[in-house]
Design an enzyme around this catalytic site. Structure first.
Site, PDB file in Angstrom:
ATOM      1  N   GLN A 143       0.825  -1.207   0.000  1.00 58.87           N
ATOM      2  CA  GLN A 143       0.000   0.000   0.000  1.00 58.87           C
ATOM      3  C   GLN A 143       0.856   1.251   0.000  1.00 58.87           C
ATOM      4  OE1 GLN A 143      -1.097   0.509   4.648  1.00 58.87           O
ATOM      5  NE2 GLN A 143      -1.835  -1.417   3.748  1.00 58.87           N
ATOM      6  N   HIS A 188       0.356   5.736   1.146  1.00 60.76           N
ATOM      7  CA  HIS A 188      -0.493   6.788   1.715  1.00 60.76           C
ATOM      8  C   HIS A 188      -0.172   8.139   1.061  1.00 60.76           C
ATOM      9  CE1 HIS A 188      -1.375   3.807   4.707  1.00 60.76           C
ATOM     10  NE2 HIS A 188      -0.156   3.835   5.208  1.00 60.76           N
ATOM     11  N   GLU A 192       4.155   7.772   8.718  1.00 61.90           N
ATOM     12  CA  GLU A 192       4.160   6.914   9.899  1.00 61.90           C
ATOM     13  C   GLU A 192       5.562   6.405  10.183  1.00 61.90           C
ATOM     14  OE1 GLU A 192       2.711   2.668   8.045  1.00 61.90           O
ATOM     15  OE2 GLU A 192       1.254   4.314   8.057  1.00 61.90           O
ATOM     16  N   HIS A 212       4.859   0.371   0.714  1.00 64.46           N
ATOM     17  CA  HIS A 212       5.314  -0.402   1.872  1.00 64.46           C
ATOM     18  C   HIS A 212       4.361  -1.537   2.204  1.00 64.46           C
ATOM     19  CE1 HIS A 212       2.483   2.567   3.559  1.00 64.46           C
ATOM     20  NE2 HIS A 212       2.243   1.663   4.498  1.00 64.46           N
ATOM     21  N   ARG A 255      -4.465   0.610  -1.511  1.00 64.86           N
ATOM     22  CA  ARG A 255      -3.925  -0.737  -1.665  1.00 64.86           C
ATOM     23  C   ARG A 255      -3.548  -0.993  -3.118  1.00 64.86           C
ATOM     24  NH1 ARG A 255      -8.100  -1.912   2.031  1.00 64.86           N
ATOM     25  NH2 ARG A 255      -9.528  -2.270   0.292  1.00 64.86           N
TER      26      ARG A 255
END
Length: 314
Positions: free
Chosen positions: A56, A58, A75, A133, A153
């Site tokens: 996926q 972001h 993250e 990642h 995804r």
């Protein structure tokens, strides 16, 4: 809060267990109880994996805001435990054109192009927005992230969930990941793991029988990984988390010492005196390495006042 996931774990292991018998729990989210005046900008959670997660990506803040979302999602992960052979994927093992990227997502060959790497307990991985990642099986990971659930995804191991090819193409850095920064010792007790404009992520190791002030000038999360401490009027142990903001948190460490993760808002970089040892006389013993440059936008930590907020979260 426990969140079911198809790749999660049934039962878990202490202290990350749940009461959801027979339900695969993939996330444990630490939420502030009640109705806070403002929602925290960061989200702290534990990931529990029995299968690989989807591959996926972001979006960053600019793209997220362009489609009406408040923020993107950067993250960082701290590996709490890892089975032998556990691995994560960060970036790709080659640079790809948009056409090649789209084709590899559509035919599933992207799963052979992501850059898998082994991880062990104590490893740290930074995942900036836009990084392709994935997290493998048999891992327990503590994650600090921008408070966003926006995920695109691109491969899902046959789970038949929706893929987001065009959105991923719009936000992904379709190439190798830049070299990860190494952890940096700030003091004997503080190790800087990740620092960016969104959050600072540290590991704390506090000796048994010591006492500390944690200056939570910014939104601050503390997750206990090992040991025991008395915080305010409560005892905290492995798996407990503390949220504080505009407050000074008093920490008295138990006989086995304390290992914890500390995360706080990243504007201004690491706070030099976020952790201060209390001497027998009751005054702080500042031990920050003064050879390190102080952030130019550093703001002195407050000692509380009308906006004090400190919560123990279990």
């Amino acid at each position: 809060m426990s969140v079911p996931r198809p790749w999660g774990v049934v039962g878990g292991s202490f202290p990350f267990t749940t009461d959801d018998d027979g339900v695969a729990i993939g996330e444990i989210r630490y939420e502030r109880p009640g109705q806070p005046v403002s929602e925290p900008s960061l989200l702290l959670k534990i990931l529990l994996t029995s299968q690989p997660l989807s591959i996926q990506v972001h979006p960053d803040d600019a793209y997220a805001q362009s489609i009406g979302l408040p923020s993107g999602k950067t993250e960082a992960w701290y590996v709490v435990s890892a089975a032998a052979g556990a691995k994560v994927a960060i970036g790709l093992n080659q640079q790809m054109t948009p056409e090649h990227f789209r084709e590899s997502v559509q035919d599933g060959s992207i799963s052979t192009i992501v850059a898998w790497q082994p991880v062990s307990t104590g490893d740290v991985v930074s995942v900036p927005a836009g990084t392709i990642h994935a997290i493998g099986a048999d891992l327990v990971i503590a994650e600090i992230q921008q408070r966003s659930d926006t995920t695109y995804r691109i491969f899902d191991h046959g789970r038949k969930r929706e893929l987001h090819v065009e959105s991923a193409l719009a936000v992904a850095n379709a190439g190798p990941m830049v070299v990860q920064a190494r952890p940096l010792a700030l003091t004997d007790e503080r190790t800087l793991l990740v620092s960016n404009t969104h959050f600072v992520f540290e590991r704390l190791r506090l000796a048994s029988g010591t006492a500390w002030w944690l200056e939570a000038a910014r939104e601050t999360w503390l997750l206990v990984l090992g040991g025991l401490a008395h915080v305010g009027s409560s005892d905290v142990t492995t798996g407990d988390a503390i949220f504080a903001q505009s407050d000074r948190v008093n920490i008295n460490v138990g006989p086995d010492g304390l290992i914890a993760l500390l995360a706080y808002s990243g504007v201004g970089g690491p706070i030099p005196h976020a952790l201060q040892r209390i001497t027998q006389a009751g005054s702080p013993d500042l031990k920050f390495d003064e050879t390190m440059p102080e952030p130019s936008s550093f703001t002195a930590a407050t000692t509380g006042g009308g906006n004090q907020r400190k919560e123990i979260i279990r």
